[in-house]
Write a protein that holds these residues in place. Structure first.
Motif, PDB file in Angstrom:
ATOM      1  N   PRO A  90      10.076 -11.537 -16.294  1.00 53.74           N
ATOM      2  CA  PRO A  90      10.256 -10.078 -16.390  1.00 53.74           C
ATOM      3  C   PRO A  90      11.728  -9.660 -16.403  1.00 53.74           C
ATOM      4  N   LEU A  91      12.566 -10.382 -15.670  1.00 51.30           N
ATOM      5  CA  LEU A  91      13.992 -10.071 -15.692  1.00 51.30           C
ATOM      6  C   LEU A  91      14.587 -10.336 -17.069  1.00 51.30           C
ATOM      7  N   LEU A  92      14.218 -11.451 -17.662  1.00 52.75           N
ATOM      8  CA  LEU A  92      14.696 -11.769 -19.008  1.00 52.75           C
ATOM      9  C   LEU A  92      14.253 -10.708 -20.009  1.00 52.75           C
ATOM     10  N   LEU A  96      16.732  -8.144 -22.068  1.00 52.28           N
ATOM     11  CA  LEU A  96      16.696  -8.090 -23.531  1.00 52.28           C
ATOM     12  C   LEU A  96      16.444  -6.675 -24.040  1.00 52.28           C
ATOM     13  N   VAL A  97      15.472  -5.996 -23.456  1.00 55.57           N
ATOM     14  CA  VAL A  97      15.119  -4.647 -23.920  1.00 55.57           C
ATOM     15  C   VAL A  97      16.237  -3.656 -23.593  1.00 55.57           C
ATOM     16  N   GLU A  98      16.830  -3.759 -22.407  1.00 54.61           N
ATOM     17  CA  GLU A  98      17.901  -2.841 -22.025  1.00 54.61           C
ATOM     18  C   GLU A  98      19.172  -3.062 -22.841  1.00 54.61           C
ATOM     19  N   SER A  99      19.324  -4.252 -23.399  1.00 55.74           N
ATOM     20  CA  SER A  99      20.504  -4.497 -24.233  1.00 55.74           C
ATOM     21  C   SER A  99      20.272  -4.103 -25.693  1.00 55.74           C
ATOM     22  N   ILE A 101      17.545  -4.930 -27.740  1.00 54.71           N
ATOM     23  CA  ILE A 101      16.674  -5.789 -28.558  1.00 54.71           C
ATOM     24  C   ILE A 101      15.266  -5.211 -28.522  1.00 54.71           C
ATOM     25  N   ASP A 102      14.593  -5.247 -29.664  1.00 56.60           N
ATOM     26  CA  ASP A 102      13.245  -4.715 -29.782  1.00 56.60           C
ATOM     27  C   ASP A 102      12.286  -5.445 -28.833  1.00 56.60           C
ATOM     28  N   GLN A 103      11.290  -4.726 -28.318  1.00 62.11           N
ATOM     29  CA  GLN A 103      10.323  -5.313 -27.396  1.00 62.11           C
ATOM     30  C   GLN A 103       9.560  -6.474 -28.021  1.00 62.11           C
ATOM     31  N   THR A 104       9.345  -6.417 -29.313  1.00 66.81           N
ATOM     32  CA  THR A 104       8.659  -7.514 -30.007  1.00 66.81           C
ATOM     33  C   THR A 104       9.389  -8.827 -29.778  1.00 66.81           C
ATOM     34  N   TRP A 105      10.691  -8.806 -29.966  1.00 65.37           N
ATOM     35  CA  TRP A 105      11.480 -10.020 -29.783  1.00 65.37           C
ATOM     36  C   TRP A 105      11.612 -10.376 -28.309  1.00 65.37           C
ATOM     37  N   GLY A 106      11.559  -9.392 -27.447  1.00 58.53           N
ATOM     38  CA  GLY A 106      11.559  -9.665 -26.010  1.00 58.53           C
ATOM     39  C   GLY A 106      10.332 -10.459 -25.584  1.00 58.53           C
ATOM     40  N   VAL A 107       9.168 -10.069 -26.123  1.00 53.76           N
ATOM     41  CA  VAL A 107       7.927 -10.806 -25.821  1.00 53.76           C
ATOM     42  C   VAL A 107       7.998 -12.213 -26.399  1.00 53.76           C
ATOM     43  N   VAL A 108       8.507 -12.331 -27.627  1.00 54.78           N
ATOM     44  CA  VAL A 108       8.595 -13.647 -28.275  1.00 54.78           C
ATOM     45  C   VAL A 108       9.524 -14.571 -27.486  1.00 54.78           C
ATOM     46  N   ILE A 109      10.688 -14.094 -27.135  1.00 51.59           N
ATOM     47  CA  ILE A 109      11.663 -14.925 -26.416  1.00 51.59           C
ATOM     48  C   ILE A 109      11.145 -15.287 -25.020  1.00 51.59           C
ATOM     49  N   THR A 110      10.577 -14.320 -24.334  1.00 55.20           N
ATOM     50  CA  THR A 110      10.051 -14.575 -22.998  1.00 55.20           C
ATOM     51  C   THR A 110       8.881 -15.557 -23.030  1.00 55.20           C
ATOM     52  N   SER A 111       8.087 -15.520 -24.070  1.00 54.94           N
ATOM     53  CA  SER A 111       6.930 -16.410 -24.188  1.00 54.94           C
ATOM     54  C   SER A 111       7.326 -17.872 -24.289  1.00 54.94           C
ATOM     55  N   PHE A 112       8.528 -18.131 -24.751  1.00 50.65           N
ATOM     56  CA  PHE A 112       8.945 -19.522 -24.896  1.00 50.65           C
ATOM     57  C   PHE A 112       9.210 -20.196 -23.550  1.00 50.65           C
TER      58      PHE A 112
END
Length: 177
Positions: A90-92, A96-99, A101-112
């Motif tokens: 959740p911190l990551l 990402l979102v606060e900087s 970056i779109d939430q879509t990519w936040g979910v993708v990056i966090t999922s890894f």
């Protein structure tokens, strides 16, 4: 269903791989495409099924790895470790979102994070060895299992009994006094 046919180690790895694919595919399809409504509900059901599989298998894996007699302290460590690491994704995502970056990519990056977990899980011993070690068994190369649990307990009991018996010099000192 998968866990009953495979061992918990393999099932948990497959579960995390499927969850990774579901999260990435759903985020990309729903985030980039202009789908909504029904597709969101279908994705939510798929994520829910994967999470249900994940948490059941996680607890099964951990409970079968515990050595007999150490359940309490290792269960406490398990809860401690999951709480310590539970804030990282959740911190990551938030960073990402606060900087911007779109939430879509936040979910993708966090999922890894699941990919890292799969790699770490694949580094464990074969499942038969894990269960044998938890049962205090030594698995020899010839395929013969020898249980060490009962002899270790007997040795510990003998050591405790010997430590509790008064020594001969202590008995002689009491008699002379």
């Amino acid at each position: 269903m998968v866990t009953s046919r495979l061992n918990p180690n393999t099932s948990w790895s497959i579960c995390m791989g499927v969850l990774l694919l579901v999260l990435v595919a759903g985020a990309l399809i729903l985030g980039i495409g202009d789908l909504g409504g029904l597709a969101t509900y279908i994705w939510g059901v798929c994520v829910g099924l994967c999470l249900g599989w994940f948490y059941c298998t996680e607890n099964l894996y951990f409970s079968m790895c515990l050595p007999k007699g150490q359940e309490a302290e290792l269960s406490g460590f398990f809860v401690y470790a999951t709480q310590i690491l539970g804030w990282l994704p959740p911190l990551l995502f938030t960073v990402l979102v606060e900087s911007g970056i779109d939430q879509t990519w936040g979910v993708v990056i966090t999922s890894f994070g699941f990919l890292a977990a799969i790699c770490l899980l694949r580094c464990s011993n074969p499942w038969d060895e894990v269960v044998a070690e938890a049962n205090h068994e030594v698995v020899k190369d010839e395929g013969i299992s020898v249980s060490q649990h009962s002899s270790d307990d007997n040795d510990k009991q003998k050591t405790v009994s010997a430590a509790m018996e008064p020594s001969d010099s202590a008995v002689e000192a009491e008699e002379s006094a």
